[in-house]
Design a protein around this motif. Structure first.
Motif, PDB file in Angstrom:
ATOM      1  N   ILE A 141       0.536  72.326   5.239  1.00  0.00           N
ATOM      2  CA  ILE A 141       1.677  71.960   4.631  1.00  0.00           C
ATOM      3  C   ILE A 141       1.380  70.522   4.010  1.00  0.00           C
ATOM      4  O   ILE A 141       1.735  70.098   2.875  1.00  0.00           O
ATOM      5  CB  ILE A 141       3.005  71.651   5.624  1.00  0.00           C
ATOM      6  CG1 ILE A 141       3.372  73.024   5.995  1.00  0.00           C
ATOM      7  CG2 ILE A 141       4.127  70.876   4.966  1.00  0.00           C
ATOM      8  CD1 ILE A 141       3.959  73.998   4.929  1.00  0.00           C
ATOM      9  N   CYS A 144      -0.226  70.898   0.544  1.00  0.00           N
ATOM     10  CA  CYS A 144       0.831  71.152  -0.210  1.00  0.00           C
ATOM     11  C   CYS A 144       1.343  69.950  -1.036  1.00  0.00           C
ATOM     12  O   CYS A 144       1.683  69.023  -0.471  1.00  0.00           O
ATOM     13  CB  CYS A 144       2.100  71.846   0.362  1.00  0.00           C
ATOM     14  SG  CYS A 144       3.344  72.359  -0.957  1.00  0.00           S
ATOM     15  N   LEU A 148       5.172  69.699  -5.603  1.00  0.00           N
ATOM     16  CA  LEU A 148       5.386  71.078  -5.242  1.00  0.00           C
ATOM     17  C   LEU A 148       6.659  71.162  -4.363  1.00  0.00           C
ATOM     18  O   LEU A 148       7.640  72.098  -4.629  1.00  0.00           O
ATOM     19  CB  LEU A 148       4.186  71.915  -4.950  1.00  0.00           C
ATOM     20  CG  LEU A 148       4.540  73.362  -4.940  1.00  0.00           C
ATOM     21  CD1 LEU A 148       4.855  73.911  -6.148  1.00  0.00           C
ATOM     22  CD2 LEU A 148       3.097  74.066  -4.247  1.00  0.00           C
ATOM     23  N   LYS A 149       6.672  70.486  -3.210  1.00  0.00           N
ATOM     24  CA  LYS A 149       7.685  70.427  -2.286  1.00  0.00           C
ATOM     25  C   LYS A 149       8.790  70.195  -2.766  1.00  0.00           C
ATOM     26  O   LYS A 149      10.067  70.633  -2.721  1.00  0.00           O
ATOM     27  CB  LYS A 149       7.140  69.465  -1.038  1.00  0.00           C
ATOM     28  CG  LYS A 149       5.983  70.139  -0.393  1.00  0.00           C
ATOM     29  CD  LYS A 149       5.763  69.102   0.958  1.00  0.00           C
ATOM     30  CE  LYS A 149       4.476  69.133   1.565  1.00  0.00           C
ATOM     31  NZ  LYS A 149       4.153  68.092   2.274  1.00  0.00           N
ATOM     32  N   VAL A 288       7.624  76.829   3.649  1.00  0.00           N
ATOM     33  CA  VAL A 288       7.607  75.605   3.109  1.00  0.00           C
ATOM     34  C   VAL A 288       8.895  74.726   3.343  1.00  0.00           C
ATOM     35  O   VAL A 288       8.891  73.616   3.966  1.00  0.00           O
ATOM     36  CB  VAL A 288       6.950  75.464   1.666  1.00  0.00           C
ATOM     37  CG1 VAL A 288       7.224  74.019   0.925  1.00  0.00           C
ATOM     38  CG2 VAL A 288       5.857  75.750   1.478  1.00  0.00           C
ATOM     39  N   ILE A 447       2.268  75.385  -8.805  1.00  0.00           N
ATOM     40  CA  ILE A 447       1.050  75.142  -8.344  1.00  0.00           C
ATOM     41  C   ILE A 447       0.110  75.014  -9.368  1.00  0.00           C
ATOM     42  O   ILE A 447      -0.765  73.995  -9.141  1.00  0.00           O
ATOM     43  CB  ILE A 447       0.264  76.393  -7.468  1.00  0.00           C
ATOM     44  CG1 ILE A 447       1.297  76.805  -6.274  1.00  0.00           C
ATOM     45  CG2 ILE A 447      -1.017  76.387  -7.172  1.00  0.00           C
ATOM     46  CD1 ILE A 447       1.006  77.774  -5.377  1.00  0.00           C
TER      47      ILE A 447
END
Length: 497
Positions: A141, A144, A148-149, A288, A447
């Motif tokens: 995580i 990431c 994106l989150k 996520v 992404i």
């Protein structure tokens, strides 16, 4: 008030008694924790929020209410897995993912739609377990990007607003604002006010008024009840038909037998490989979001420890992952559900923890509050008169849940972005996730965009410098805005003088 056997007493500052099995601390009601009357009463009202999941199952798969309730019965039962095995968090749906899962499932018809749901839950369950056993979830995580989150959360909010229970027209199958304009509007407005309004927030956390305290503990359930009553009075919602009640206890076995034979891996087998491949990105999105809940819930309970030195609370994210994985895997094999099994119902975790903070005399152990709540909530699903009473307001309850989730997703997702580049990437990612027929396309777009805009040609040190600059610019702009407001107020005061 607590009810328990002497075996539930612990040493001062020690862990609550349990049966230790590997990573798990297994606890039995009364034997290892007390039964809390306040949480039992609260669950008798709040249970209708979980029951609202029947609406999605009916809409997507054409199930009868009884069949959908049988699936929800298993889902609610499995909430006790986490607390029984030593996890102090109160589990919930992966709520922000629900509208995205719905959009994804609508790409399939018939048995393929069932396979798609089973596929998401199967992959998600395996991800939970594998990442929990290996302990590498945090590292994954961390890789990431924030953009994106944030984009996933903002996109889920848009999907909720544009979905069936949001602002979709009745002609297009909407069951939200245009189907119940008055009760929906009042319910959503009141629910948002109780949970997020600055004015009420100023009062609810400091008031000693018992009514306000009770409302605060009930979350948005008072808003659901008010909206339901108004909807029935003005004719937007049906009045409960208690004459159809022929028994006190609901028997889920006939419905579950059909589900096992026609709507689970036991009955229809494993999903085909091509459907599993399509379900993989959706499962990643779910994880996520869920991992964010694990991080947030863990941080909250770590803070809660400061208020109670008499009990050692063991918060273990790896155990939380494994417990959630077990729940999802059991469901995909026996009774899949659209809401997935998530690690945190934040409103109820906060509610139980706030009462726990007030001292041992009010709540002996945090496990007593959490376990009593989840067990009572499950039992309420079996009481036919109670379920019949709330059945007409379930569409409003579902709509309010999603609108409240959308509000929370927007402010959390936006706050995750520190620079203009991150905000731009999050915005396009959110738009793609919310509008593409398959939300997985939006994930891939996010992404690719994050790599192009944030990583290519940039070292780790340069990326950090960009973030620091973005935060500094934001703080400077906020200060300038406040100074401008002060100057205007001073000018008005000078004019009056």
């Amino acid at each position: 008030m607590n009810l328990m056997l002497p075996s539930a007493r612990r040493q001062e500052g020690g862990k609550q008694p349990c049966i230790k099995v590997w990573k798990f601390d297994i606890r039995i009601p009364f034997v290892h924790y007390e039964w809390e009357i306040p949480e039992m009463i609260q669950a008798c009202v709040v249970f209708l929020t979980g029951t609202a999941a029947t609406q999605y199952l009916q809409d997507l798969f054409g199930f009868t209410f009884e069949m959908a309730l049988s699936i929800v019965f298993v889902h609610e039962l499995l909430y006790m897995v986490n607390n029984t095995m030593g996890d102090p968090l109160i589990g919930g749906w992966i709520t922000p993912a629900v509208p995205l899962i719905t959009t994804f499932l609508l790409n399939f018809e018939g048995t393929d739609r069932m396979y798609a749901l089973v596929g998401i839950e199967l992959i998600l369950g395996l991800m939970y377990v594998i990442l929990g056993l290996t302990g590498i979830a945090t590292k994954i995580i961390d890789i990431c990007p924030q953009s994106l989150k944030g984009g996933i959360l903002i996109g889920s909010g848009f999907a909720a607003c544009c979905g069936t229970y949001g602002f979709t027209s009745v002609a297009d199958g909407g069951r939200g604002f245009f189907a119940y304009p008055i009760s929906w509007s009042i319910g959503v407005a009141l629910g948002l006010f109780l949970l997020f309004a600055n004015g009420f927030g100023k009062v609810k956390f400091h008031s000693k008024n018992k009514v306000i305290g009770l409302i605060n503990k009930a979350g948005f359930v008072p808003a659901v009840i008010v909206a339901g009553v108004i909807g029935m009075v003005i004719g937007e919602l049906d009045i409960p038909n208690m004459s159809d009640v022929s028994s006190f206890w609901f028997n889920p076995l006939p419905g579950l037998q059909w589900v096992w034979e026609n709507f689970s891996i036991l009955g229809i087998g494993l999903p085909p490989a091509h459907i599993l491949v399509q379900a993989l990105p959706m499962a990643i999105i779910c994880y996520v979001i869920a991992f964010g809940d694990i991080v947030g819930g863990t941080a909250f309970l770590e803070d809660t420890k400061r208020f109670r030195r008499d009990e050692e609370i063991d918060v273990n994210p790896d155990r939380t992952n494994i417990c959630c994985g077990i729940r999802n895997l059991i469901e995909c094999f026996f009774s899949p559900t659209c809401t997935m099994s998530g690690p945190l119902w934040s409103a109820m975790t906060v509610s139980v923890a706030e009462r726990y903070k007030t001292g041992k005399d009010n709540m002996y152990s945090i496990f007593g509050g959490a376990c009593t709540f989840n067990m009572t909530k499950w039992i309420c699903q079996l009481i036919v008169p109670l379920v019949t009473l709330v059945e007409p307001i379930l569409p409003i309850a579902m709509a309010m849940t999603l609108m409240i989730q959308a509000f929370g997703s927007f402010y959390v997702g936006i706050n995750m972005c520190r620079t203009n580049t991150e905000r731009g990437v999050a915005g396009i990612t959110a738009g793609a996730i919310a509008t593409c027929s398959n939300p997985a396309y939006g994930l891939f777009i996010g992404i690719a965009l994050a790599i192009i805009m944030e990583y290519i040609g940039m070292s780790k040190k340069e990326r950090r410098a960009n973030v620091e600059e973005g935060i500094e610019i934001y703080v400077t702009n906020c200060r300038a805005e406040l100074e401008e407001m002060d100057a205007k107020d001073a000018a008005k005061a000078a004019k009056k003088a």
